[in-house]
Design a protein around this motif. Structure first.
Motif, PDB file in Angstrom:
ATOM      1  N   ASP A   6       0.925  -1.111   0.014  1.00 18.25           N
ATOM      2  CA  ASP A   6       0.112  -0.007  -0.018  1.00 18.25           C
ATOM      3  C   ASP A   6       0.811   1.327  -0.063  1.00 18.25           C
ATOM      4  N   THR A  26      -1.710  -1.345  -4.152  1.00 16.54           N
ATOM      5  CA  THR A  26      -2.813  -0.361  -4.119  1.00 16.54           C
ATOM      6  C   THR A  26      -2.198   0.955  -3.769  1.00 16.54           C
ATOM      7  N   ASN A  28      -3.598   5.343  -3.347  1.00 14.95           N
ATOM      8  CA  ASN A  28      -4.773   6.256  -3.175  1.00 14.95           C
ATOM      9  C   ASN A  28      -4.242   7.706  -3.217  1.00 14.95           C
ATOM     10  N   LYS A  83     -10.066   2.422  -8.588  1.00 12.44           N
ATOM     11  CA  LYS A  83     -10.411   2.356  -7.098  1.00 12.44           C
ATOM     12  C   LYS A  83     -11.635   3.464  -7.156  1.00 12.44           C
ATOM     13  N   PHE A 129     -11.439  -1.195   5.602  1.00  9.98           N
ATOM     14  CA  PHE A 129     -10.657  -0.330   6.253  1.00  9.98           C
ATOM     15  C   PHE A 129     -10.556  -0.897   7.686  1.00  9.98           C
ATOM     16  N   ARG A 132      -8.886   2.272  10.270  1.00 11.48           N
ATOM     17  CA  ARG A 132      -9.634   3.302  10.582  1.00 11.48           C
ATOM     18  C   ARG A 132     -11.002   3.026  11.372  1.00 11.48           C
ATOM     19  N   ALA A 163      -7.571  -3.541   4.252  1.00 15.66           N
ATOM     20  CA  ALA A 163      -6.739  -2.295   3.935  1.00 15.66           C
ATOM     21  C   ALA A 163      -6.654  -1.554   5.227  1.00 15.66           C
ATOM     22  N   SER A 164      -6.135  -0.464   5.274  1.00 15.25           N
ATOM     23  CA  SER A 164      -5.719   0.440   6.305  1.00 15.25           C
ATOM     24  C   SER A 164      -5.182  -0.570   7.363  1.00 15.25           C
ATOM     25  N   ARG A 166      -2.345  -1.272  10.015  1.00 12.65           N
ATOM     26  CA  ARG A 166      -1.388  -0.270  10.366  1.00 12.65           C
ATOM     27  C   ARG A 166      -0.382  -0.779  11.385  1.00 12.65           C
TER      28      ARG A 166
HETATM   29  O1  G3P Z   1      -5.326   2.265   0.718  1.00  9.40           O
HETATM   30  C1  G3P Z   1      -5.975   2.668   1.800  1.00  9.40           C
HETATM   31  C2  G3P Z   1      -5.656   2.092   3.169  1.00  9.40           C
HETATM   32  O2  G3P Z   1      -4.827   1.428   3.239  1.00  9.40           O
HETATM   33  C3  G3P Z   1      -5.287   3.640   3.866  1.00  9.40           C
HETATM   34  O3  G3P Z   1      -4.788   3.274   5.342  1.00  9.40           O
HETATM   35  O4  G3P Z   1      -3.554   3.926   7.393  1.00  9.40           O
HETATM   36  O5  G3P Z   1      -4.637   5.695   5.624  1.00  9.40           O
HETATM   37  O6  G3P Z   1      -6.034   4.351   7.038  1.00  9.40           O
HETATM   38  P1  G3P Z   1      -4.747   4.378   6.458  1.00  9.40           P
END
Ligand code: G3P
Length: 214
Positions: A6, A26, A28, A83, A129, A132, A163-164, A166
């Protein structure tokens, strides 16, 4: 579980790809902005490095604009998927794009019901996600498990991208939930490799090998 990175950082992608474990990428708009690059230029570069799906995020907000932008992004390379952020307009756009053979990754998924709608519209991927949701005191892991179970009940072939992510425990949560893919930031991929007992063991073996030569 497939592993995506990511990030929009080319050096990081090159390095992780060299490990031989990378299945896709991926990006964004935030990751693209962080690298101070342009989306089209960036995903073209990535496509030269990685032989796997690459997500390029559209920034349009209406279905006709998303369709137009999605078609443009898909033209960049056969491995590009579009996306789109979860909303009514993106459901409409996904229906059209998927019918044209363009893969859509529906992003900003925070509930199984959103994921079910995205799959119905023809999305090839959904991106729940985890981090988040944890941030606001709800369980990202529970939401992911529910999504996987719901998809399995009906043999839905839309792939689930955790995704997301951490921290390394999120990767374990994704694997236990049965996510098809985890998209993982560079620093977490590095952390996944290491264990202090592995380092200690390597040193011990080397020391004993030196001793045995004497
Ligand atoms: O690609 C989207 C996602 O993985 C974003 O992660 O840490 O910004 O919530 P984050």
């Amino acid at each position: 579980m497939k592993i995506f990175i990511d990030t929009a950082n080319i050096k990081m992608i090159e390095e992780i790809n060299s490990w031989g474990i990378l299945d896709g990428v991926t990006t964004n708009p935030s990751l693209i902005a962080k690298e101070g690059t342009d989306l089209k230029k960036c995903v073209s570069q990535i496509a030269k490095i990685v032989d796997g799906p690459i997500s390029a995020e559209a920034i349009s907000l209406t279905a006709p604009e998303m369709i137009k932008e999605g078609r443009e992004l898909a033209k960049i390379h056969e491995n590009i998927n579009v996306k789109l952020p979860m909303c009514i307009e993106s459901l409409k756009a996904t229906k059209v794009l998927s019918s044209e053979g363009i893969d859509v990754n529906m992003t900003l998924i925070f509930s199984p019901q959103q994921a079910i709608l995205a799959s119905k519209s023809g999305a090839r991927y959904v991106s729940p996600f985890i981090g988040r949701l944890d941030d606001i005191g709800q369980s990202g892991s529970d939401m992911l498990i529910q999504t996987v179970m719901a998809f399995r009940n009906y043999d839905i072939d839309t792939e689930i991208i955790a995704a997301s992510i951490r921290h390394p425990m999120h990767v374990i949560e994704a694997a236990i939930a049965g996510a098809d893919i985890a998209t993982i930031p560079y620093d977490i991929l590095k952390k996944m490799v290491s264990h202090p007992k592995t380092d200690e063991g390597i040193q011990l073996f080397l020391k004993d090998h030196e001793k045995s030569k004497k």
